[in-house]
Scaffold this active site. Structure first.
Site, PDB file in Angstrom:
ATOM      1  N   LEU A  14       0.832  -1.205   0.000  1.00 61.12           N
ATOM      2  CA  LEU A  14       0.000   0.000   0.000  1.00 61.12           C
ATOM      3  C   LEU A  14       0.869   1.257   0.000  1.00 61.12           C
ATOM      4  CD1 LEU A  14      -2.826  -0.959   2.542  1.00 61.12           C
ATOM      5  CD2 LEU A  14      -2.472  -1.700   0.166  1.00 61.12           C
ATOM      6  N   ALA A  15       0.644   2.126  -0.964  1.00 57.86           N
ATOM      7  CA  ALA A  15       1.454   3.345  -1.074  1.00 57.86           C
ATOM      8  C   ALA A  15       0.639   4.490  -1.651  1.00 57.86           C
ATOM      9  CB  ALA A  15       2.675   3.076  -1.941  1.00 57.86           C
ATOM     10  N   ALA A  16      -0.652   4.523  -1.287  1.00 56.80           N
ATOM     11  CA  ALA A  16      -1.533   5.540  -1.872  1.00 56.80           C
ATOM     12  C   ALA A  16      -1.695   6.766  -0.981  1.00 56.80           C
ATOM     13  CB  ALA A  16      -2.912   4.927  -2.155  1.00 56.80           C
ATOM     14  N   ARG A  21       2.606  14.885   6.565  1.00 53.10           N
ATOM     15  CA  ARG A  21       3.523  15.343   7.611  1.00 53.10           C
ATOM     16  C   ARG A  21       4.986  15.381   7.180  1.00 53.10           C
ATOM     17  NH1 ARG A  21       2.147  11.845  12.653  1.00 53.10           N
ATOM     18  NH2 ARG A  21       1.011  10.558  11.155  1.00 53.10           N
ATOM     19  N   GLY A  86      -9.192   4.709   2.472  1.00 56.91           N
ATOM     20  CA  GLY A  86      -8.956   3.704   3.500  1.00 56.91           C
ATOM     21  C   GLY A  86      -8.126   2.532   3.027  1.00 56.91           C
ATOM     22  N   TYR A 113       3.093  -2.272   3.817  1.00 55.44           N
ATOM     23  CA  TYR A 113       3.041  -0.825   3.574  1.00 55.44           C
ATOM     24  C   TYR A 113       4.316  -0.338   2.870  1.00 55.44           C
ATOM     25  CZ  TYR A 113      -0.759  -0.308   7.086  1.00 55.44           C
ATOM     26  OH  TYR A 113      -1.917  -0.368   7.788  1.00 55.44           O
ATOM     27  N   LYS A 363      39.692  13.122 -12.760  1.00 57.60           N
ATOM     28  CA  LYS A 363      38.436  12.893 -13.484  1.00 57.60           C
ATOM     29  C   LYS A 363      38.756  12.223 -14.811  1.00 57.60           C
ATOM     30  CE  LYS A 363      36.891  15.172 -16.609  1.00 57.60           C
ATOM     31  NZ  LYS A 363      36.508  16.127 -17.642  1.00 57.60           N
ATOM     32  N   TYR A 378      45.799  18.484 -10.582  1.00 60.12           N
ATOM     33  CA  TYR A 378      44.533  18.155 -11.234  1.00 60.12           C
ATOM     34  C   TYR A 378      44.817  17.273 -12.441  1.00 60.12           C
ATOM     35  CZ  TYR A 378      40.391  18.336 -14.074  1.00 60.12           C
ATOM     36  OH  TYR A 378      39.319  17.969 -14.841  1.00 60.12           O
ATOM     37  N   ASN A 398      42.973  20.340 -19.617  1.00 58.91           N
ATOM     38  CA  ASN A 398      42.195  19.536 -20.556  1.00 58.91           C
ATOM     39  C   ASN A 398      41.165  20.341 -21.337  1.00 58.91           C
ATOM     40  OD1 ASN A 398      40.777  20.008 -18.168  1.00 58.91           O
ATOM     41  ND2 ASN A 398      39.576  18.135 -18.358  1.00 58.91           N
TER      42      ASN A 398
END
Ligand code: UD1
Ligand code: CA
Length: 493
Positions: A14-16, A21, A86, A113, A363, A378, A398
């Site tokens: 259930l995730a409806a 909050r 519900g 849930y 990188k 670098y 580069n």
């Protein structure tokens, strides 16, 4: 220990719900702990049961939740809840949605849930075994809480049999005193569930269709109903706000770090070490405080990682040392050394026994076995051979302002400090360079590259042009001293 139980016919997650909050634009079930969203934890656990069908019921922000779920598990059936509110309605649309795919679902249906992320597969297996062995129509997973608050209460008769689940808002004073609570996780017989749901009404304090009513209806119809009471309340705890999310995150992290420690990993300070569920660590690894391991990070045995290190999708080889480092999508070879204070960006591949040292950023850099970039450099878009040394304070330049270019450095080269490699440039095997060289042209194998103009000293320049400064005074004193000592030298002769 895994119990030998049959796979359930279906799991309905259930995730409806709205999850107001959380006060978030992100759907509640998509908030992550330990590297996975809450709903991904829930679906992963359900999937481990190998159910014939797996449904996730959505409504609030349904597109976001649905595409997120299908991203990590494309086999899930997404079912939309309608305007009837519900948990009972959510289960009903889930079940009817699965029925609509083909044959009606028969046998055991598990309901969980999407916002209860610490539930274990093992516990669901126990629930299914208990449910099927007891020939129950409904089995609810429960636990005892000193402060049961707003949870549904488990009502038992004198014989101890579960006869009903009463919502706190509908409960009598006497029922509110019950400390056994409904986790919201159940095993149902599909046929009993389908039939009972047609008789569940919204006639209650919240005007919702309650799944909890199915238990009393089944019992009145003469079916067996029961509860499996578990010790660890955290397994059934949900996150309704970010305070609870952080609590669950800490609990889960505790479980994860303990799991690694049991497997032979030293974690000096588990409280300051955060490890995603997806991370794998071999035995005899040492993790020092303040370390964060994310995604598909793998640490091979004997490696020492930390302190204060954050790695995402990084492979660390056997016996490597990684200290005070930030790294992502990178590979670190066996026996290599990284940091302190290194930044490994995607595409960094450091060979065995290589070194990326202090204040070095890399990188798309392939650095061969035994090669070193020890200090203040670098290295972007470069391939370096084996056993080469790049001097301190060097930059692989580069980017020409429009395009990125790649440089290639050979093996066994000894490059000087403060070199600029203006890409694209190639340095041959065994080459050397002087300090401060700006390498704009290829350097052949074995050559020494230097770009420095010869040094010229203009004698007495400071004394004549900066008279009265401390520098000029110091220079004058030094020169006077030099002439005194050279006079003495000449006296001796
Ligand atoms: C429910 C139980 C309560 C139990 C508690 C445990 C009912 C009537 N009550 O409380 O006995 O102690 O869970 O947490 O079942 N959901 C939907 N559609 C809906 C409503 C809810 O999918 O229309 C989902 C929510 O997304 C959430 C779960 O169901 O994942 C529980 O919803 P929530 O509103 O928190 O539960 P309660 O009804 O308060
Ligand atoms: Ca709840």
């Amino acid at each position: 220990m895994t119990e030998a139980v049959s796979a359930p016919s279906a799991v309905i997650v259930l995730a409806a719900g709205a999850g107001t909050r959380m006060k978030s634009d992100t759907p509640k079930v998509m908030h992550p702990i330990a590297g996975r969203s809450m709903v991904q934890h829930a679906v992963a656990v359900a999937r481990e049961l190998a159910p014939a069908q797996l449904a996730v019921v959505v409504r609030h922000q349904r597109d976001k939740v649905a595409s997120h779920v299908l991203d990590f598990d494309s086999q899930v059936t997404i079912v939309d809840q309608d305007e009837i509110p519900g948990t009972g309605r959510a289960v009903e649309v889930g079940l009817l949605g699965l029925d609509a795919l083909g044959q009606q679902v028969q046998g055991t249906v598990v309901v969980t849930y999407g916002d209860v992320p610490l539930l274990k597969t093992e516990t669901l297996r126990k629930l299914i075994a208990f449910h099927e062995e007891g020939k129950n129509a409904v089995t609810v997973l429960t636990t005892h809480l000193d402060q049961p608050g707003s949870y549904g209460r488990i009502v038992r008769n004198e014989a101890g049999e579960v006869t009903a689940i009463v919502e706190a808002k509908d409960a009598s004073e006497e029922q509110l005193a019950i400390t056994e609570i409904n986790s919201g996780i159940y095993a149902f017989d599909a046929t009993v569930l389908r039939d009972a749901l047609t008789r569940v009404t919204t006639d209650n304090a919240q005007g919702e269709k309650y799944i909890t009513d199915v238990l009393a209806i089944a019992r009145e119809d003469g079916y067996r109903t029961s509860a499996l009471d578990i010790e660890d309340r955290w397994e059934v705890e949900g996150a309704n706000d970010r305070v609870q999310l952080a609590q669950l995150g800490r609990k889960l992290n505790q479980r994860i770090t303990e799991g690694h420690m049991v497997n032979g990993v030293t974690i000096v300070d588990p409280e300051s070490t955060w490890i995603d569920v997806t991370v794998t660590i071999e035995n005899d690894v040492t993790i020092l405080p303040g370390t964060y391991l994310h995604g598909n990070t793998h640490i091979a045995s004997g490696a020492v990682v930390g302190p204060d290190t954050s790695l995402t999708n990084v492979t660390v080889g056997q016996g490597a040392k990684v200290s005070r480092t930030e790294g992502s999508d990178a590979q670190i070879g066996a026996g290599a050394s990284v940091g302190p204070f290194a930044y490994l960006r995607p595409g960094t591949v450091l060979g065995d026994k290589g070194k990326i040292g202090t204040f070095v950023e890399t990188k798309n850099a392939q650095i061969g076995a035994g090669s070193k970039l020890p200090h203040l450099s670098y290295a972007g878009d470069v391939t370096i051979g084996e056993n080469s040394n790049i001097g301190a304070a060097s930059v692989f330049v580069n980017y020409d302002g429009v395009n990125k270019h790649r440089s290639t450095i050979g093996s066994n080269v000894r490059m000087g400090s403060d070199n600029m490699y203006v890409a694209p440039v190639t340095v041959g095997d065994g080459a050397y360079s002087g300090a401060g060289t700006i390498i704009r042209k290829d350097v052949p194998a074995g050559a020494l590259a230097i770009t420095q103009a010869p040094q010229r000293n203009i004698e007495r320049w400071v004394i004549e042009n900066r008279a009265g400064t401390e520098a000029a005074e110091a220079a004058q004193a030094a020169l006077a001293q030099d002439s005194v000592s050279s006079d003495k030298e000449s006296d001796k002769q």
